[in-house]
Design a protein around this motif. Structure first.
Motif, mmCIF file in Angstrom:
data_model
loop_
_atom_site.group_PDB
_atom_site.id
_atom_site.type_symbol
_atom_site.label_atom_id
_atom_site.label_comp_id
_atom_site.label_asym_id
_atom_site.label_seq_id
_atom_site.Cartn_x
_atom_site.Cartn_y
_atom_site.Cartn_z
ATOM 1 N N PRO A 195 18.645 7.948 10.153
ATOM 2 C CA PRO A 195 17.984 8.140 8.860
ATOM 3 C C PRO A 195 17.712 6.810 8.172
ATOM 4 C CG PRO A 195 19.951 9.499 9.035
ATOM 5 C CD PRO A 195 19.979 8.566 10.186
ATOM 6 N N LEU B 56 17.896 6.197 5.082
ATOM 7 C CA LEU B 56 18.913 5.937 4.069
ATOM 8 C C LEU B 56 20.117 5.195 4.657
ATOM 9 C CD1 LEU B 56 19.804 6.320 1.163
ATOM 10 C CD2 LEU B 56 20.657 8.580 1.749
ATOM 11 N N ILE B 57 20.531 5.590 5.872
ATOM 12 C CA ILE B 57 21.662 4.927 6.528
ATOM 13 C C ILE B 57 21.301 3.466 6.827
ATOM 14 C CG2 ILE B 57 22.953 4.835 8.708
ATOM 15 C CD1 ILE B 57 24.147 6.913 7.079
ATOM 16 N N PHE C 133 21.609 1.561 3.582
ATOM 17 C CA PHE C 133 23.012 1.338 3.228
ATOM 18 C C PHE C 133 23.601 0.218 4.085
ATOM 19 C CE2 PHE C 133 23.723 5.873 1.507
ATOM 20 C CZ PHE C 133 23.467 5.428 0.225
ATOM 21 N N TYR D 207 12.098 -0.457 9.149
ATOM 22 C CA TYR D 207 11.907 0.962 9.471
ATOM 23 C C TYR D 207 10.484 1.192 9.989
ATOM 24 C CZ TYR D 207 11.480 5.997 8.518
ATOM 25 O OH TYR D 207 11.250 7.338 8.611
ATOM 26 N N LYS E 16 5.963 7.651 0.702
ATOM 27 C CA LYS E 16 6.977 8.617 0.306
ATOM 28 C C LYS E 16 8.376 8.020 0.439
ATOM 29 C CE LYS E 16 5.347 12.125 2.874
ATOM 30 N NZ LYS E 16 5.540 13.474 3.405
ATOM 31 N N VAL F 279 10.541 6.089 -2.364
ATOM 32 C CA VAL F 279 11.379 6.821 -3.312
ATOM 33 C C VAL F 279 12.865 6.669 -2.970
ATOM 34 C CG1 VAL F 279 11.965 9.161 -3.995
ATOM 35 C CG2 VAL F 279 9.610 8.470 -3.909
ATOM 36 N N VAL F 280 13.141 6.607 -1.671
ATOM 37 C CA VAL F 280 14.539 6.509 -1.217
ATOM 38 C C VAL F 280 15.179 5.203 -1.698
ATOM 39 C CG1 VAL F 280 15.985 6.482 0.857
ATOM 40 C CG2 VAL F 280 14.007 7.965 0.764
ATOM 41 N N SER G 249 15.288 4.069 -4.495
ATOM 42 C CA SER G 249 15.988 4.238 -5.771
ATOM 43 C C SER G 249 17.482 4.432 -5.551
ATOM 44 C CB SER G 249 15.410 5.441 -6.517
ATOM 45 O OG SER G 249 15.689 6.635 -5.815
ATOM 46 N N ILE G 250 17.851 4.962 -4.402
ATOM 47 C CA ILE G 250 19.274 5.239 -4.144
ATOM 48 C C ILE G 250 20.070 3.938 -4.030
ATOM 49 C CG2 ILE G 250 20.905 6.390 -2.572
ATOM 50 C CD1 ILE G 250 18.692 8.339 -1.854
ATOM 51 N N MET H 273 10.812 5.821 -9.156
ATOM 52 C CA MET H 273 11.780 6.920 -9.098
ATOM 53 C C MET H 273 13.062 6.571 -9.849
ATOM 54 S SD MET H 273 12.299 9.903 -7.691
ATOM 55 C CE MET H 273 13.698 10.938 -7.336
ATOM 56 N N GLN I 258 14.532 8.397 -13.116
ATOM 57 C CA GLN I 258 15.850 9.026 -13.189
ATOM 58 C C GLN I 258 16.642 8.532 -14.390
ATOM 59 O OE1 GLN I 258 17.032 8.520 -8.984
ATOM 60 N NE2 GLN I 258 17.595 10.665 -9.099
ATOM 61 N N MET J 126 6.879 13.686 -12.105
ATOM 62 C CA MET J 126 6.951 12.707 -11.020
ATOM 63 C C MET J 126 6.446 13.312 -9.707
ATOM 64 S SD MET J 126 8.073 9.448 -11.042
ATOM 65 C CE MET J 126 7.272 9.745 -12.539
ATOM 66 N N TYR K 164 3.438 11.749 -7.504
ATOM 67 C CA TYR K 164 3.529 11.316 -6.103
ATOM 68 C C TYR K 164 2.608 12.133 -5.203
ATOM 69 C CZ TYR K 164 7.175 7.837 -6.471
ATOM 70 O OH TYR K 164 7.868 6.697 -6.754
#
Lengths: 224, 215
Positions: A64, A66-67, A70, A96, A156, A159-160, A162-163, A170, A174, A190, A194
């Motif tokens: 992923p 996200l991983i 991180f 990515y 798209k 957006v991730v 933001s984490i 995004m 939030q 939002m 998008y």
């Protein structure tokens, strides 16, 4: 929505949108460049090099996003890689994207008729010239739909970011949602935004596609 | 790098991986149901249904999953349904996957020769029978590779539901690395687990595809 809110949060949202665009553009640029280099390196007949690149692509495509973020952002400092959130986000997007772009380019390279390369070789063109004048234009035409699609996907994925606290749209949204307790309305707005953005990217891409391939549909070019 | 950290965390991570797997499977299964319904609605010839289906597909493919997830997470309580994060997460995954699955089916339906449904009509089959006996079984066969691919995509996307606090693989990695301050090792381990699951799925997909081609 309250117009006061728009005055209060407008600048932050606008800035966030700027960061989104920056991350997307820089991420795409890195991804495209890295993906192209990976594709070229993969053509070199050195087995270990090929394995490494293949493993890189498989790992990036099999985990992923996200991983990966991180790992880069939180795990990086453990090996001395201390990045700011936005830098990490851009780099993450680029890495990515590169794996997917490399695969797209590979398919595009294979789609260039071998005879064209052979013809250029027999005319005495140097490899650099063949790459630039024969292979690249041919590749561009056949890969444009896939490239545009991937760029829309990357829109798209921003957006991730933001984490990991990249202050893009995004993230600002939030913050606004949390401070105004108007979570649902803000998120709905939002979502619509998008939706339009991704739709716009795809539309532009389709127009580009028609432009780049306009000569292909001509009857005299129909013979392959 | 300290590998003992990974060894200590491994039982938790594997447990969380099981959660990731069943959530994704459930998402893809419900997505199948939604996808088939949407696909049938869009091919039904009813313009209203067709348009509604089109908007649905466009929305769920155009809006980032994270926003869809938050939208559902905040919307359901607003209309009086107080749901645990897990339900919101699975709903979001199924709705998103439904949009992609309906497009997969639409593509596969085009691969079923038109003459078959015409022949069935001529023989007096009802349209429901044509769908369940002729179109869908074949469409399913054609779409198996794409569906396995969809499962892999959903498995990766499921990492986003960590945001609403579902204790799947990504969330668990976050929790563990926040307590032992070893994010590098933990996220590496999580990445390897994701990769292993996805590689197994991809292999499974190739095997099924080969089997379907045989007969």
């Amino acid at each position: 929505m309250d117009s006061n809110l728009l005055v209060q949060y407008g600048p932050a949202l606008l800035r966030g949108f700027g960061v989104t665009i920056l991350c997307w553009a820089a991420g795409c640029a890195i991804g495209l460049a890295l993906g192209f280099v990976l594709m070229l390196l993969r053509r070199i007949e050195v087995k270990p090099l090929r394995w490494i690149i293949r493993a890189y692509i498989e790992v990036i495509r099999g985990t992923p996003f996200l991983i990966q973020l991180f790992l880069l952002y939180s795990g990086g400092p453990a090996i001395g890689l201390r990045l700011e959130a936005t830098t990490a986000g851009i780099l993450g997007l680029g890495v990515y994207g590169s794996a997917y772009f490399a695969e797209i380019f590979r398919a595009g390279y294979q789609a260039v008729p071998k005879g064209q390369v052979e013809a250029a070789l027999s005319l005495g063109m140097p490899y650099g010239g063949i790459l630039r004048r024969v292979i690249l234009p041919g590749m561009l035409v056949s890969t444009i739909p896939a490239l545009v699609n991937m760029m829309a996907i990357l829109t798209k994925e921003t957006v991730v970011l933001s984490i990991i606290t990249v202050p893009e749209l995004m993230y600002e949204m939030q913050t606004m949602a949390a401070e105004t307790f108007a979570s649902f309305e803000t998120i709905l707005g939002m979502a619509l935004f998008y939706w339009l953005l991704v739709e716009a990217v795809s539309r532009l891409g389709r127009r580009l596609e028609t432009r780049m391939t306009r000569f292909l549909s001509h009857p005299s070019n129909a013979r392959a | 790098m300290k590998f003992s950290v990974i060894v200590d965390a491994l039982p938790h991570l594997l447990g969380a991986a099981v959660t990731t797997i069943w959530i994704s499977l459930l998402g893809v299964l419900l997505g199948q149901v939604i996808g088939v319904l949407v696909c049938v609605a869009r091919q039904s010839g009813n313009r209203g249904l067709d348009m509604a289906g089109g908007v649905y597909v466009s929305f769920f493919r155009g809006v980032p999953l994270l926003i869809q997830l938050l939208l559902i997470y905040y919307m359901l309580p607003l209309i009086g349904i107080d749901v645990p994060p897990l339900v919101a997460a699975i709903s979001a995954l199924s709705l998103a996957s439904g949009a992609y699955v309906s497009e997969i089916y639409r593509g596969s339906l085009n691969a079923v020769p038109h003459g078959q449904s015409e022949a069935a009509l001529a023989l007096g089959f009802s349209s429901a029978t044509i769908w369940t006996r002729i179109l869908l079984p074949q469409a399913f066969r054609f779409s198996v590779p794409a569906l396995v691919n969809e499962l892999i995509l959903l498995l990766k996307a499921s990492s986003l539901i960590s945001v609403v606090g579902v204790a799947e693989l990504t969330r668990t990695s976050q929790t563990i690395s926040a307590s032992n301050f070893r994010p590098l090792e933990i996220y590496l381990a999580a990445g390897v687990i994701y990769l292993a699951i996805n590689s197994a799925l991809a292999l499974f997909g190739t095997l099924v595809e080969r089997r379907l081609q045989q007969g």
